[in-house]
Structures are given as C-alpha cells and as structure tokens.
Scaffold this motif. Structure first.
Motif, PDB file in Angstrom:
ATOM      1  N   THR A 143      88.718  68.294  20.255  1.00  0.00           N
ATOM      2  CA  THR A 143      88.880  67.843  21.632  1.00  0.00           C
ATOM      3  C   THR A 143      88.315  66.439  21.743  1.00  0.00           C
ATOM      4  N   ASN A 144      88.945  65.616  22.565  1.00  0.00           N
ATOM      5  CA  ASN A 144      88.424  64.268  22.808  1.00  0.00           C
ATOM      6  C   ASN A 144      87.754  64.168  24.171  1.00  0.00           C
ATOM      7  N   ARG A 145      87.367  65.329  24.700  1.00  0.00           N
ATOM      8  CA  ARG A 145      86.687  65.367  26.002  1.00  0.00           C
ATOM      9  C   ARG A 145      85.339  66.067  25.832  1.00  0.00           C
ATOM     10  N   GLU A 146      84.347  65.595  26.539  1.00  0.00           N
ATOM     11  CA  GLU A 146      83.014  66.179  26.457  1.00  0.00           C
ATOM     12  C   GLU A 146      82.853  67.232  27.558  1.00  0.00           C
ATOM     13  N   TRP A 169      85.494  77.170  36.001  1.00  0.00           N
ATOM     14  CA  TRP A 169      85.225  77.168  37.447  1.00  0.00           C
ATOM     15  C   TRP A 169      84.319  76.009  37.842  1.00  0.00           C
ATOM     16  N   TRP A 170      83.563  75.478  36.873  1.00  0.00           N
ATOM     17  CA  TRP A 170      82.672  74.346  37.152  1.00  0.00           C
ATOM     18  C   TRP A 170      82.844  73.212  36.144  1.00  0.00           C
ATOM     19  N   GLU A 171      83.903  73.269  35.334  1.00  0.00           N
ATOM     20  CA  GLU A 171      84.208  72.212  34.380  1.00  0.00           C
ATOM     21  C   GLU A 171      85.717  72.153  34.231  1.00  0.00           C
ATOM     22  N   ASN A 172      86.331  71.231  34.981  1.00  0.00           N
ATOM     23  CA  ASN A 172      87.790  71.211  35.084  1.00  0.00           C
ATOM     24  C   ASN A 172      88.419  70.441  33.927  1.00  0.00           C
ATOM     25  N   LEU A 173      88.290  70.988  32.715  1.00  0.00           N
ATOM     26  CA  LEU A 173      88.867  70.392  31.525  1.00  0.00           C
ATOM     27  C   LEU A 173      89.859  71.367  30.901  1.00  0.00           C
ATOM     28  N   ILE A 174      90.979  70.841  30.404  1.00  0.00           N
ATOM     29  CA  ILE A 174      92.003  71.705  29.829  1.00  0.00           C
ATOM     30  C   ILE A 174      91.478  72.471  28.620  1.00  0.00           C
ATOM     31  N   ASP A 175      90.545  71.875  27.876  1.00  0.00           N
ATOM     32  CA  ASP A 175      90.014  72.540  26.693  1.00  0.00           C
ATOM     33  C   ASP A 175      89.200  73.772  27.079  1.00  0.00           C
ATOM     34  N   VAL A 176      88.391  73.637  28.130  1.00  0.00           N
ATOM     35  CA  VAL A 176      87.613  74.778  28.613  1.00  0.00           C
ATOM     36  C   VAL A 176      88.544  75.827  29.208  1.00  0.00           C
ATOM     37  N   ALA A 177      89.546  75.367  29.955  1.00  0.00           N
ATOM     38  CA  ALA A 177      90.518  76.308  30.523  1.00  0.00           C
ATOM     39  C   ALA A 177      91.212  77.098  29.422  1.00  0.00           C
ATOM     40  N   PRO A 185      93.413  88.975  17.018  1.00  0.00           N
ATOM     41  CA  PRO A 185      93.520  87.658  16.384  1.00  0.00           C
ATOM     42  C   PRO A 185      93.417  87.730  14.868  1.00  0.00           C
ATOM     43  N   ALA A 186      94.186  86.860  14.212  1.00  0.00           N
ATOM     44  CA  ALA A 186      94.197  86.830  12.751  1.00  0.00           C
ATOM     45  C   ALA A 186      93.086  85.953  12.187  1.00  0.00           C
ATOM     46  N   ILE A 187      92.675  84.925  12.909  1.00  0.00           N
ATOM     47  CA  ILE A 187      91.685  83.965  12.419  1.00  0.00           C
ATOM     48  C   ILE A 187      90.293  84.376  12.899  1.00  0.00           C
ATOM     49  N   LYS A 188      89.334  84.367  12.000  1.00  0.00           N
ATOM     50  CA  LYS A 188      88.001  84.888  12.316  1.00  0.00           C
ATOM     51  C   LYS A 188      87.212  83.987  13.260  1.00  0.00           C
ATOM     52  N   THR A 189      87.191  82.684  12.976  1.00  0.00           N
ATOM     53  CA  THR A 189      86.307  81.773  13.714  1.00  0.00           C
ATOM     54  C   THR A 189      87.086  80.588  14.265  1.00  0.00           C
ATOM     55  N   LEU A 190      86.808  80.255  15.516  1.00  0.00           N
ATOM     56  CA  LEU A 190      87.349  79.052  16.154  1.00  0.00           C
ATOM     57  C   LEU A 190      86.201  78.084  16.402  1.00  0.00           C
ATOM     58  N   HIS A 191      86.363  76.859  15.953  1.00  0.00           N
ATOM     59  CA  HIS A 191      85.318  75.842  16.115  1.00  0.00           C
ATOM     60  C   HIS A 191      85.909  74.662  16.873  1.00  0.00           C
ATOM     61  N   MET A 192      85.542  74.521  18.136  1.00  0.00           N
ATOM     62  CA  MET A 192      85.946  73.364  18.927  1.00  0.00           C
ATOM     63  C   MET A 192      85.005  72.216  18.601  1.00  0.00           C
ATOM     64  N   LYS A 193      85.545  71.157  18.038  1.00  0.00           N
ATOM     65  CA  LYS A 193      84.743  70.005  17.611  1.00  0.00           C
ATOM     66  C   LYS A 193      85.064  68.811  18.495  1.00  0.00           C
ATOM     67  N   THR A 194      84.051  68.212  19.070  1.00  0.00           N
ATOM     68  CA  THR A 194      84.244  67.068  19.957  1.00  0.00           C
ATOM     69  C   THR A 194      84.239  65.777  19.149  1.00  0.00           C
ATOM     70  N   THR A 243      95.178  67.115  18.928  1.00  0.00           N
ATOM     71  CA  THR A 243      96.170  66.682  19.913  1.00  0.00           C
ATOM     72  C   THR A 243      95.556  65.545  20.717  1.00  0.00           C
ATOM     73  N   GLY A 244      96.223  65.120  21.787  1.00  0.00           N
ATOM     74  CA  GLY A 244      95.715  63.996  22.566  1.00  0.00           C
ATOM     75  C   GLY A 244      95.919  62.665  21.873  1.00  0.00           C
ATOM     76  N   LEU A 245      96.890  62.603  20.948  1.00  0.00           N
ATOM     77  CA  LEU A 245      97.176  61.384  20.208  1.00  0.00           C
ATOM     78  C   LEU A 245      98.360  60.647  20.819  1.00  0.00           C
TER      79      LEU A 245
END
Length: 509
Positions: free
Chosen positions: A33-36, A43-51, A221-230, A250-252
């Motif tokens: 993600t390119n957003r912090e 509900w308190w952080e209106n970012l598509i990544d959090v959504a 889910p097939a994948i064990k771990t999801l890591h969102m990296k900023t 994405t976001g390119l």
C-alpha cells in the motif's frame, strides 16, 4: 526506457539490501500500500486498503459474489422481507469469533446499534445510517428496520462497513485519558477468513488464516499469511516486486505498469475500476455570467469531446465509455440515454446557434487526472472553446463547488464501492450545494427510485432521472477507469471493480 532503467537500478539495489521473504515458499502474500493507515478500522480510517482488509477479518450478514453480483448468505443463513420497512435475518449457527466466543444475535444488534449511534462518530455515516433500528428477535434472529423503504439494503449490508464484532468489544472499548470511549482503539476481532496478528500505525499489518473458518461463500483461504507492507515510493515498490520481496503492487501509473509488461516473473493485469469520471457544468449560472448556462453551449462541449479516443489511449484497457453517470454493473444503471457522440462540426454549429460563433473562454477546475483534462481541452480548442485549467486540492474544489463559484469541473466518484446507482446518482444529484444540475425533477425521480422496492419500476425511474440529466447536460459522463495491477506470476489474483483486493480468493499457482 529511462523509467525502466531507473526501476532496474532500484531493483538491483533492493536485491543487495533485502532478502526475498514473500511468495509461496513462505506461504506469505506481501502486498503493497502507498497509504499510511493509522487505524485498522474503516469506520475511523477512510482508506481503501483498510476497507479491503475489513472483508478479510470481518464478515457481514450477506456476501456479494464478485463475479455474479448475487447476494449470498454469509453470517445470515436466510432472510425475508417482513414489510417494506423491515428485514428479518436467521443467523448462521456454529460461527465463532477469532477470540473463541460464539456469534449470535447480540453481536449483530450491538455492532450495528453502535455504528448508527452519533456518539460513535463513524466516518461516512450515511453508509450505515440507512438503518433506523436493529432488534433481537431471539438468540439467532435479528430484524433491521428503516425509516423509508430501502431497496439497496442488501448492497449496503454486503459492504465493508457492515462488519460485525463481539458485543463485548463494543460495550467495553478502551478509554481516552479523559475517560471517553476510544472506539478506534478497539481490538480487531471478527469472524472472517483471516485474523489480525499485528498492526503498526503508519506501517505494516499482518493477518493469518483463520483455521476454524466456516464453510461459506468466501471459501476457506488458500494462502496462510497476508502482509500489508507500506511503501510510499512507487519506484521502490516496483523494485521490491522485481526482486521478489513483495508479491503484489497497485497504485502505479499506466507508464510504470507498461514498463513491466513482458518482464519475466511478473504478471500485469488491467482490472476494472468503478471510479467514474465526469464533467459537471454550471447549468443554472450560479458562478455568474457564463456561456455554460446556455444548454446549446453545454451540448457543444459534449459533442466536442472524443471520449472513445481518450479512454482507449489514455485511461486504460479496462475503461468503459459512458453515456450515463453510473458504473455499468450497478443496480439501476443504464447507459441507454443520450450520449452526445463525438461530432466537432455539430459542436461548432451549436456554438454558432448560441451566438458564440467566434468561440468562448471558460475555466475548468479539477483536483486530479490533469493529463486527461488536457486531452479534453485539446478537443475543445478544435471547436473554438479555449479553456484554462485550475488544479486544486480536493477540499478546495469541493469548497468552490459548494460556494457556487465553479464554472465547470472535471471530477469523479467511486460510489464507495457500492454496486448500486444510489451510491453515485443519489449522492451527487439531489440538489446539494455541490450539485450543479439543481434540478427538482431529477431529485424527485431519485427520491422515488431510492424508495421503490419493485426492481423493474425502480430501474425505470432511475432511467428517467438519467434522461433528464442528459437532456440538461449539467453532467457529461466520460468513462470509468482502468486499474492496473502488477504481481508475481506465481499468484492467482481476481480483480474486482470496487478496487478491494479480496485475497481470500487468491492462491498460489
């Protein structure tokens, strides 16, 4: 080529600096993600990544299938419409939260009652406050009531903001130093296919597969771990993708994505995007003495724009040219309205008829996509319309629109990911200060459609509203967008038009 050389150099630097820990060997999908994000609750952080992540750690009562758009039972097993104002849901038995507690009606009632309580102060409250009340019928049955008939209820119920947490979490939130509830600091506990392991504000988020997840439409889910990296810098993100330190970006820009096409080990996907671009025009002369107040001038502008060429050459491969201001899959949307085909000669004739045969000068405000606006201005110039660009921040553009000082603007709307026309038309065309149509007939039709339960009558009424807008040319719908993704060739990924990556549907090849 210069950009590609720069990216390659960065990739070589990243190769010496960071080991590749992403991918199937670790069963860890590292996505960028390119957003912090400061809070992991939308509900308190209106970012598509959090959504998007809320779809992973929370469940909703119903699930919208991303391919068929059918509403399927998720935390609700079944439902019935008791009357035009009431829906009753039988809840799924045997579901547990990530903390081991059992899911029941109290969790639904307390979660949704807090969301519609003004004291909870959720962002974009309209996405939850369509509910008037939520009541418990028995331990596994709830009723949701509305003040008016609300045919879009299931679309809203399936949205990311309708996640459910244990009642105890809502009733015992952390407290601020002043002793007030700090709902944004609540622990993230859901029933979803992934559970939260860690979250660093402004940094990374790690989710792990919920091994006890129930059999439902989301699947296990097939994948064990999801890591969102900023990673805020796009070139750094691409470099890490190239060396295998991350799996998905994405976001390119389209140029950056195009530079990756054909590179070994990388898949480039041009996905659909629900974001609709349009021009809004001062049809009532609120901004002063403007030629745009003449409908013939507005039609001349519409006929001057080569939407097809701009969409194909600049917007992206998955773009759709639009006649109406809604995304084609949205319930109630139709593109079967006057589209004002590209016709420069007709545009010139309309200007001549309106008394502006020598041309006009206008100003177009915008807050993004300058390159697309420049293409539009090139089209306008060919028929004698000289336009100046005024680039503003979103807040500045919104303020100018609300104050009635805007002559014409290029803007857009993504409907908060809602696959229902009420997510765009009923937000932007109901005579609010930023509505430059200001048409009572349109508002009346939208009010009627928004409360019509019969789907055929509802769709017909929305079409009438869209036809009035097309006739008045106070909106010129342009195109929906194309959302590019780049990811490791080892990943099987499905792109959704709402832009929410649903990694619980992904797998390693």
């Amino acid at each position: 080529m210069k950009h590609l050389m720069t990216t390659t150099a960065l990739a070589l630097a990243a190769l010496t600096a960071a080991p590749a820990i992403a991918g199937p060997a670790e069963d860890t999908l590292v996505w960028v993600t390119n957003r912090e994000a400061n809070v992991p609750l939308v509900w308190w952080e209106n970012l598509i990544d959090v959504a998007a992540m809320q779809h992973h750690y929370f469940d909703t009562l119903v699930y919208r299938d991303p391919e068929t758009f059918e509403y399927l039972p998720l935390l609700a097993e079944s439902w019935e419409r008791v009357d035009d104002l009431t829906l009753e849901f039988k809840l799924r038995d045997g579901v547990t939260f990530h903390d081991g507690s059992s899911f029941d009606a109290d969790d639904v009632v307390v979660s949704y009652s807090h969301l519609i309580d003004p004291a909870t102060a959720v962002m974009n409250a309209g996405l939850v406050k369509w509910m008037a009340a939520v009541e418990k019928v028995d331990d596994m049955t709830v009723r949701i009531s509305t003040e008016k008939p609300f045919p879009a209820a299931f679309e809203f119920l399936a949205s990311t903001r309708m996640g459910i947490m244990p009642s105890e979490v809502w009733e015992n939130p952390p407290r601020t130093a002043a002793g007030e509830p700090d709902y944004a600091a609540m622990p993230v506990i859901g029933t979803g296919p992934y559970r939260m392991v860690s979250f660093v504000p402004g940094g990374d988020m790690i989710l792990e597969r919920n091994e006890a997840y129930f059999e439902g439409p989301k699947g296990k889910p097939a994948i064990k771990t999801l890591h969102m990296k900023t990673i805020l810098d796009a070139e750094t993100a691409v470099a890490e993708l190239m060396v295998g330190s991350v799996d998905w970006v994405t976001g390119l820009t389209q140029d950056t994505v195009d530079s990756l096409r054909g590179l070994p080990g990388i898949t480039v996907l041009d996905g659909p995007d629900m974001r609709v671009s349009y021009l809004t025009l001062d049809a009532t002369g609120r901004s002063g003495d403007t030629p745009i107040a003449d409908v013939r001038v507005r039609k001349a502008i519409a006929h001057a724009i080569d939407k097809q060429a701009i969409a194909e050459n600049l917007v992206g491969p998955a773009a759709n040219v639009l006649n109406a201001g809604c995304y084609p899959t949205q319930v109630g949307c139709t593109q079967d309205v006057e589209g004002y085909a590209y016709d420069p000669e007709k545009s010139k004739a309309l200007l001549q008829e309106a008394g502006f045969g020598d041309g006009i000068n206008i100003t177009i405000d915008a807050f993004r996509d300058r390159y697309l606006l420049e293409a539009i201005i090139g089209n306008l110039r060919e028929v004698g319309i000289d336009a100046d660009i005024s680039m503003l921040q979103w807040a500045g553009l919104r303020s100018k629109m609300n104050d009635g000082k805007m002559e014409m603007a290029q803007t857009g709307w993504a409907s908060s990911g809602l696959n229902d026309i009420s997510g765009i038309a009923s937000v932007l065309l109901k005579m609010t200060p930023d509505d430059y149509c200001q048409n009572p007939k349109v508002k009346e039709l939208l009010d009627t459609a928004d409360t019509t339960i019969d789907p055929e009558l509802r769709a017909a009424t929305y079409k009438q509203a869209l036809e009035v807008v097309a006739e008045e040319v106070c909106w010129i719908p342009l195109y929906s967008h194309s959302k590019p993704y780049a990811y490791t060739e080892e990943l099987d990924f499905f792109a959704t038009a709402d832009g929410f990556p649903l990694f619980f549907l992904s797998s390693w090849k």
